[in-house]
Design a protein around this motif. Structure first.
Motif, short mmCIF file in Angstrom:
data_model
loop_
_atom_site.label_atom_id
_atom_site.label_comp_id
_atom_site.label_asym_id
_atom_site.label_seq_id
_atom_site.Cartn_x
_atom_site.Cartn_y
_atom_site.Cartn_z
N GLY A 29 -13.79 -4.30 -2.55
CA GLY A 29 -13.31 -2.97 -2.17
C GLY A 29 -11.94 -2.61 -2.71
O GLY A 29 -11.45 -1.53 -2.44
N PHE A 30 -11.34 -3.51 -3.45
CA PHE A 30 -10.02 -3.19 -4.01
C PHE A 30 -10.00 -3.46 -5.51
O PHE A 30 -10.59 -4.42 -5.98
N ASP A 31 -9.35 -2.58 -6.22
CA ASP A 31 -9.27 -2.70 -7.67
C ASP A 31 -7.93 -2.11 -8.13
O ASP A 31 -7.86 -0.99 -8.61
N ALA B 210 0.83 -1.21 0.00
CA ALA B 210 0.00 0.00 0.00
C ALA B 210 0.86 1.26 0.00
O ALA B 210 0.47 2.28 -0.55
N THR B 211 2.02 1.19 0.58
CA THR B 211 2.79 2.41 0.74
C THR B 211 3.87 2.58 -0.33
O THR B 211 4.58 3.57 -0.33
N SER C 92 5.57 3.43 -3.87
CA SER C 92 5.22 4.46 -4.84
C SER C 92 4.91 3.79 -6.17
O SER C 92 5.16 2.61 -6.36
N SER C 93 4.34 4.57 -7.07
CA SER C 93 4.03 4.02 -8.39
C SER C 93 5.32 3.96 -9.20
O SER C 93 6.22 4.77 -9.00
N TYR D 136 -3.25 -4.44 -3.77
CA TYR D 136 -2.45 -3.23 -3.98
C TYR D 136 -1.79 -3.24 -5.35
O TYR D 136 -1.46 -4.30 -5.88
N MET E 299 -4.25 -1.35 -9.98
CA MET E 299 -3.74 -1.25 -11.34
C MET E 299 -2.83 -2.45 -11.58
O MET E 299 -2.04 -2.81 -10.71
N PRO F 269 -6.90 -1.01 -14.46
CA PRO F 269 -7.50 -1.60 -13.26
C PRO F 269 -7.87 -3.06 -13.51
O PRO F 269 -8.31 -3.40 -14.62
#
Lengths: 348, 281
Positions: free
Chosen positions: A236-238, A162-163, A165-166, A319, A240, A274
């Motif tokens: 609740g999660f989608d 989750a934390t 970076s892209s 994530y 990339m 997504p």
């Protein structure tokens, strides 16, 4: 000529299931015959020799078929490689065996492509096979001073988080082990090859880290997942998702053999989207499951060996773990040919 | 079935939308979208249409936002720098809505959100689809290089969680935004947000509780029983773009000097905005 390879040993790089078992015995016999034919031919052959480990896996076969036009291909795998082109020499040996080392030293390959890694966490011998096999291969590579050593690692080792970076670069730490101990060996393999890269400047070492590989010839987790009709997702999660087509990975591997490039490269297909949209492109329906329930069921199934998918890997459905593939584009000259949509639709 | 249900809900919402609003959302630059209708970070302008009714209502009727100087927003890439406050990031929400509704050129502001938001179910992908990205310098650099407009609050959590007594006093500005602006040759547009600092007056911050919950802070706020900010009146003051020369590799002192200039500009705009307003509500 040793082998006891069971079907599932290389889940991630598996092959079309149908023919396999029948070919097993046939392959064993024919190897010796073909080998003797090869030795007479070899004298006139001035092409470079490329050793491919894991040659009989889905990706290995595609790679060998591509390389044998330009190089002399020497395959090593515990599994048989039926219907291979005539000029590919295939040996059914366990990479951990002394005989494998001796064979490689005798054949003196100019380049080594190391695909022979078990990705299946259910396999009891994955640890020993991967670490010992790779360590021995690196030792031979050092002794022979090969021109090129190419290792297929994975971008999954960065770990969906989750934390994070892209668009992670190749310098990002490999954090996947924190949540899923199953990938710890795979990370240590990547590290072993990295240290080989620093210790052996004479050899051009290339580590490729592809994102999820999909393709009609593969039976790895992502390909199987997208072949489902009802695809489970986490409620609740989608995230990339990035994918790369098998033929593009093979293309990147063969580009890595060219003199020049060395280092670590992320290998990414064209575009990211997504998860939900990928599922609707496949014409499948998504089937959202609350995360904790999904984990619980998967944990139980994993314990009873009903699935090869460990529950920490569910983070891939939760994530995003996007990586940056521009270095491969710049230094390797690799541009993916298949778009995300094409790769998905090609899954049959 | 969930897919067709979602698309039916969307069609129903879009049918009720104002034509002007739809044309504005359609006018958001779309060069970066791929075959799946999303940009590399997951932004989807079509989803903005579904969220627009809520945003418009909060913007027009709850906070009754007054906008000044929005014509200052340049074309192409820029960094929007402002004061952060209000416990909940409604200031970012309202600035973003203003850039969509009231700007002569509708833009989607990409704001840098807290990292833990990515762990929240539903919120995580809704944020991403609406163009928000997890705050990270490399992400910000990528967005600017793709000619996007990025909203940054250099005060970060220090600003949004400040106590009521410190309202309208800027806390320490980080230097990261300035280096990025220099490196990517992006102009900086200062924005002063008036009103948000009173929307949720905080008097204490229970640090152990925050730590336990994994939140940046756990302030005790005035409307603690009603989980809504007070209906203050917002005033947004956009300043003219500021250009700085350099390549981002300058010494800290030089960058600090530039940052100070931006900070002083925003403080001046805040003071001016406070003097110009009639009352909090």
């Amino acid at each position: 000529m040793v082998t006891t390879a069971s079907d599932d040993d290389k889940a991630k790089k598996a092959k079309p299931a149908s023919k396999k078992r029948a070919d097993k015995t046939a392959g064993k016999k024919s190897t010796t015959k073909k080998k003797s034919k090869k030795t007479t031919k070899k004298k006139r052959d001035t092409r470079e020799t490329v050793l491919v480990t894991g040659a009989a896996g889905g990706l290995g076969r595609l790679l060998c078929r591509m390389l044998h036009r330009k190089y002399k291909v020497l395959g090593i795998d515990r599994r048989p490689f039926p219907d291979r082109p005539k000029d590919i020499e295939h040996h059914r040996i366990d990479l951990r065996r002394k005989s494998a080392t001796q064979l490689i030293r005798k054949k003196k390959p100019d380049c080594i492509i190391h695909l022979g890694v078990i990705h299946n966490p259910q396999s009891g011998e994955a640890f020993s096979f991967n670490l010992k096999g790779t360590a021995q291969l690196l030792e031979v590579a050092e002794r022979l001073q090969v021109r090129k050593f190419v290792f297929l690692s994975s971008a999954n080792l960065y770990g969906p988080n989750a934390t994070s970076s892209s668009f992670l670069s190749e310098e990002s730490p490999l954090l996947a082990a924190a949540s899923s101990p199953e990938v710890r060996d795979l990370i240590s393999l990547d590290m072993m090859v990295q240290s080989f890269f620093w210790k052996q400047p004479a050899t051009e070492t290339v580590i490729l880290r592809p994102v999820h590989i999909v393709g009609p010839h593969l039976r790895n987790a992502p390909s199987k997942y997208f072949r489902l009709k009802r695809i489970p997702t986490i409620l609740g999660f989608d995230p990339m998702v990035q994918l790369v087509h098998e033929s593009d990975v093979v293309g990147a591997l063969s580009r890595a053999l060219e003199p020049g490039p060395r280092g670590v490269f992320n290998v990414v297909g064209r575009g990211q989207a997504p998860l939900s949209r990928l599922i609707s492109v496949r014409g499948a329906t998504s089937f959202p499951v609350p995360g904790p329930l999904f984990e619980g069921v998967l944990d139980r199934m994993f314990r009873y060996k009903m699935t090869k998918f460990p529950s920490p890997e569910l983070d891939h459905l939760r994530y995003s773990c996007l990586v940056d593939g521009t270095r491969a584009e710049r230094e390797l000259g690799f541009t993916p040919e298949r778009s995300l949509k094409e790769s998905l639709l090609d899954l049959e | 079935m969930p897919f067709s249900l979602a698309s039916r809900v969307k069609d129903a919402i879009v049918a009720k939308l104002d034509d002007d609003l739809v044309t504005r959302i359609d006018a958001i630059p779309r060069e970066n979208l791929n075959e799946f209708g999303v940009d590399p970070f997951g932004f989807d302008p079509e989803l903005v249409k579904m969220l627009a009714p809520i945003a418009v209502w909060i913007y027009r009727h709850y906070f009754r936002v007054q906008v000044h100087g929005i014509e200052n927003l340049p074309e192409g890439r820029f960094l929007l720098i402002g004061n952060h406050s209000g416990q909940l990031p409604f200031d970012a929400f309202m600035v973003g809505t203003a850039c969509l509704l009231d700007s002569p050129r509708p833009r989607i502001m990409r704001s840098m959100v807290e990292r833990w938001s990515a762990e929240l179910p539903f919120v995580s992908h809704l944020f991403v689809r609406a163009g928000q990205v997890v705050g990270d310098p490399s992400t910000c650099r990528r967005l600017l290089e793709a000619d996007e407009a990025v909203l940054v609050f250099p005060e970060g959590a220090r600003g949004i969680n400040k106590m009521f007594a410190q309202r309208y006093q800027l806390t320490h500005f980080g230097h990261g935004f300035m280096r990025l602006a220099l490196e990517t040759k992006s102009p900086i547009v200062p924005v002063a947000v008036i009103g948000a600092e009173e929307q949720a007056p905080a008097f204490f911050n229970i640090k152990p509780l925050a730590k336990m919950l994994g939140f940046p802070a756990a302030p005790i706020v005035l409307p603690q029983l009603v989980p809504l900010p007070l209906p203050v009146k917002y005033h947004l003051w956009f300043g003219p773009p500021m250009h700085f020369e350099g390549d981002g590799s300058e010494d800290d002192e030089i960058v600090a000097e530039h940052v100070k200039k931006v900070k002083n500009t925003i403080q001046r705009m805040i003071d001016h905005g406070l003097a110009a307003r009639d009352g909090i509500f």
